[in-house]
Design a protein around this motif. Structure first.
Motif, PDB file in Angstrom:
ATOM      1  N   GLY A   1       0.818  -1.216   0.000  1.00 19.33           N
ATOM      2  CA  GLY A   1       0.000   0.000   0.000  1.00 19.33           C
ATOM      3  C   GLY A   1       0.843   1.254   0.000  1.00 19.33           C
ATOM      4  O   GLY A   1       2.003   1.253  -0.406  1.00 19.33           O
ATOM      5  N   GLU A   2       0.246   2.322   0.487  1.00 20.21           N
ATOM      6  CA  GLU A   2       0.871   3.638   0.490  1.00 20.21           C
ATOM      7  C   GLU A   2       2.136   3.666   1.348  1.00 20.21           C
ATOM      8  O   GLU A   2       2.247   2.897   2.317  1.00 20.21           O
ATOM      9  CB  GLU A   2      -0.100   4.642   1.128  1.00 20.21           C
ATOM     10  CG  GLU A   2      -1.473   4.659   0.527  1.00 20.21           C
ATOM     11  CD  GLU A   2      -1.505   5.537  -0.714  1.00 20.21           C
ATOM     12  OE1 GLU A   2      -1.233   6.730  -0.547  1.00 20.21           O
ATOM     13  OE2 GLU A   2      -1.747   5.005  -1.813  1.00 20.21           O
TER      14      GLU A   2
ATOM     15  N   GLN B   1       1.600   3.708   5.135  1.00 21.99           N
ATOM     16  CA  GLN B   1       1.398   2.433   5.847  1.00 21.99           C
ATOM     17  C   GLN B   1       2.747   1.836   6.242  1.00 21.99           C
ATOM     18  O   GLN B   1       2.940   1.356   7.354  1.00 21.99           O
ATOM     19  CB  GLN B   1       0.676   1.390   4.967  1.00 21.99           C
ATOM     20  CG  GLN B   1      -0.531   1.882   4.235  1.00 21.99           C
ATOM     21  CD  GLN B   1      -1.561   2.374   5.213  1.00 21.99           C
ATOM     22  OE1 GLN B   1      -1.910   3.545   5.189  1.00 21.99           O
ATOM     23  NE2 GLN B   1      -2.006   1.502   6.111  1.00 21.99           N
TER      24      GLN B   1
ATOM     25  N   ALA C   1       6.874   9.602   5.089  1.00 26.72           N
ATOM     26  CA  ALA C   1       6.187   8.973   3.955  1.00 26.72           C
ATOM     27  C   ALA C   1       6.457   9.766   2.676  1.00 26.72           C
ATOM     28  O   ALA C   1       6.682   9.181   1.603  1.00 26.72           O
ATOM     29  CB  ALA C   1       4.688   8.876   4.234  1.00 26.72           C
TER      30      ALA C   1
ATOM     31  N   ASP D   1       8.230   8.162  -0.494  1.00 27.34           N
ATOM     32  CA  ASP D   1       7.629   8.241  -1.831  1.00 27.34           C
ATOM     33  C   ASP D   1       8.627   8.744  -2.854  1.00 27.34           C
ATOM     34  O   ASP D   1       8.730   8.206  -3.957  1.00 27.34           O
ATOM     35  CB  ASP D   1       6.431   9.215  -1.812  1.00 27.34           C
ATOM     36  CG  ASP D   1       5.124   8.470  -1.638  1.00 27.34           C
ATOM     37  OD1 ASP D   1       5.057   7.284  -2.033  1.00 27.34           O
ATOM     38  OD2 ASP D   1       4.177   9.073  -1.096  1.00 27.34           O
TER      39      ASP D   1
END
Ligand code: CS2
Length: 465
Positions: free
Chosen positions: A418-419, A422, A448, A452
């Motif tokens: 997932g993202e 998470q 995060a 990313d």
């Protein structure tokens, strides 16, 4: 070539090889070293070698392996002699070190190690057991052996000892002292009291870049010595050992061999952990993600080099005031040391045991800078790079090894589907690394975003501001 480096081949070594200029057989075992590996052999052992060379026969070393017999098996046939290859861009200086006079393997003969710790001649214990070594328990762990050895000393009516932790931990001595106290108290409160009175664990800061030995080092040693050394060690020229002046009994004459004795090691230790080791770990994760192999290759990349400069500025702002002014000069020296083309210091060697290294190298800086409202994008990205590294794939899809006592948990958390958020939440929940940082407002979101960036653009693009 089959002749081996040993007492009997020492005299015939080529003249250019430095060697012990003292009668080794007269040297007495005054130091017990737990965790006899490359770092010890290229650092503390050479200080004792210098004391012996200066005519003080009290400082020969009994080197103890805590797990495997490999070091004893390599060095016993060499009478404890080994080669130090001191490398910089201009060549290799070759020195044979003689301080290691005994090699013991704790799991094979714990009683011998305990007796050595309790011996009248033993005046100092040094340890390099890595960050995780301080948590281990059991009869052949460092703490287990020390407590048993100290109990035997007390029973024999001997004096106390100074025990020097030489691992890259903040307040390494106090931590060790607390562990000794806790383990001893569980056995016998009177022993714990005695340790509190008779044993000193001064904090220390140790520094020298010492890569793992590779076959090319063995080949170079054989070429330069004309005899075989089964386990030489290569190192950079720089070396430093700073110790708090807080010994049990007599202060050993370490200053005569270049050791710095100071009132408070904390500023030195913070500077080293947050500048040198922090940059090492950052280069290890970012560089490995980018497919690079060694520190000199990583620091030659202009983007990584600029990133390290930013990391140092941000980390320096969190250092004790007494050393802040030294940080820029320290950084200049570090760049030269990292660029040493002859060391081939592997990034994956540094990447090991990240869960035990990150807190004092990067997480502390990140949290302190955030809480003080100071810039901290560099330690933030480095922590995110470690999280990404733990997932086990580099930017080209190649496999990355995860060598860490928490490997299974780290791999599971880093691979949460997932993202990025998470994944970051699962990683932040690893208490041993992040403690209460998991509850830090908006930290998860910031990490995060960094993760990313690493996932989408790759490490070398993500480090650009
Ligand atoms: C390195 C250290 O492997 C690592 O984690 O950062 O061993 C480093 O080379 C030494 O602390 C330098 O003194």
């Amino acid at each position: 070539m089959t002749a081996r480096l040993s007492e009997s081949t020492l005299a015939a070594l080529p003249a250019e090889v430095e060697r012990p200029a003292y009668a080794r057989r007269d040297a007495r075992l005054g130091v017990v070293h737990l965790g006899v590996g490359n770092f010890h052999r290229a650092h503390q052992a050479l200080v004792f070698d210098a004391l012996l060379a200066a005519g003080d026969a009290r400082w020969a070393v009994s080197g103890v392996s805590l797990r495997r017999p490999a070091m004893r098996d390599a060095l016993a046939p060499q009478d404890g002699l080994y080669t130090v290859l001191v490398r910089d861009g201009s060549g290799t200086r070759v020195r044979v070190a003689g301080a290691l006079r005994e090699l013991l393997v704790a799991p094979e003969a714990p009683a011998v190690v305990i007796a050595r710790l309790a011996a009248a001649d033993t005046r100092l214990v040094t340890l390099t057991v890595t960050e995780k070594g301080y948590d281990e328990t059991g009869p052949s762990s460092a703490v287990g052996l020390l407590v048993a050895g100290l109990a035997a000393r007390r029973a024999a009516g001997r004096g106390g000892l100074s025990v020097l932790s030489c691992d890259n931990l903040s307040h390494n001595g106090s931590r060790l002292q607390a562990r000794l106290h806790a383990e001893a108290a569980a056995l016998d409160p009177a022993l714990a009291d005695w340790i509190g009175r008779a044993v000193a664990c001064p904090d220390t800061m140790v520094d020298r870049i010492v890569p793992a030995t590779v076959d090319a080092d063995r080949e170079e040693a054989a070429r330069r010595l004309g005899v075989v050394d089964a386990w030489p060690v290569a190192a950079e020229p720089f070396t430093q050992w700073v110790i708090a002046r807080r010994f049990a009994g007599e202060t050993p004459p370490l200053e005569a061999a270049g050791v710095e004795l100071v009132d408070d090691v904390a500023p030195w230790e913070a500077m080293k952990l947050r500048l040198l080791n922090a940059a090492h770990s950052s280069l290890a994760y970012l560089g490995a993600l980018a497919g690079l192999a060694t520190v000199d290759a990583a620091i030659a990349d202009p983007h990584l080099r600029a990133f390290v400069g930013r990391l140092w500025l941000q980390a320096a702002a969190t250092l004790p005031a007494s050393v802040q002014a030294q940080a820029p000069g320290y950084g200049v020296r570090l760049l030269e040391r990292f660029a040493n083309p002859a060391l081939r210091h592997r990034l994956l060697q540094i990447a090991m045991d990240g869960s035990r290294k990150l807190p004092q190298r990067l997480v502390a800086t990140l949290l302190e800078a955030r809480r003080a409202g100071l810039p901290h994008d560099a330690p933030l990205l480095a922590v995110a790079a470690w999280m990404h590294f733990c997932a086990g794939r580099d930017d080209a899809g190649g496999e990355l090894p995860l060598d860490d006592p928490l490997a299974l948990r780290l791999r599971a958390a880093a691979s949460v589907p997932g993202e990025a958020l998470q994944t970051v939440r699962a990683m932040l929940a690893i208490d041993e690394v992040f403690g209460d940082a998991a509850t830090e407002p908006s930290l998860a979101a910031a990490l995060a975003a960094a993760l990313d960036g690493l996932r989408e653009r790759g490490a070398l693009a993500a480090v650009r501001p």
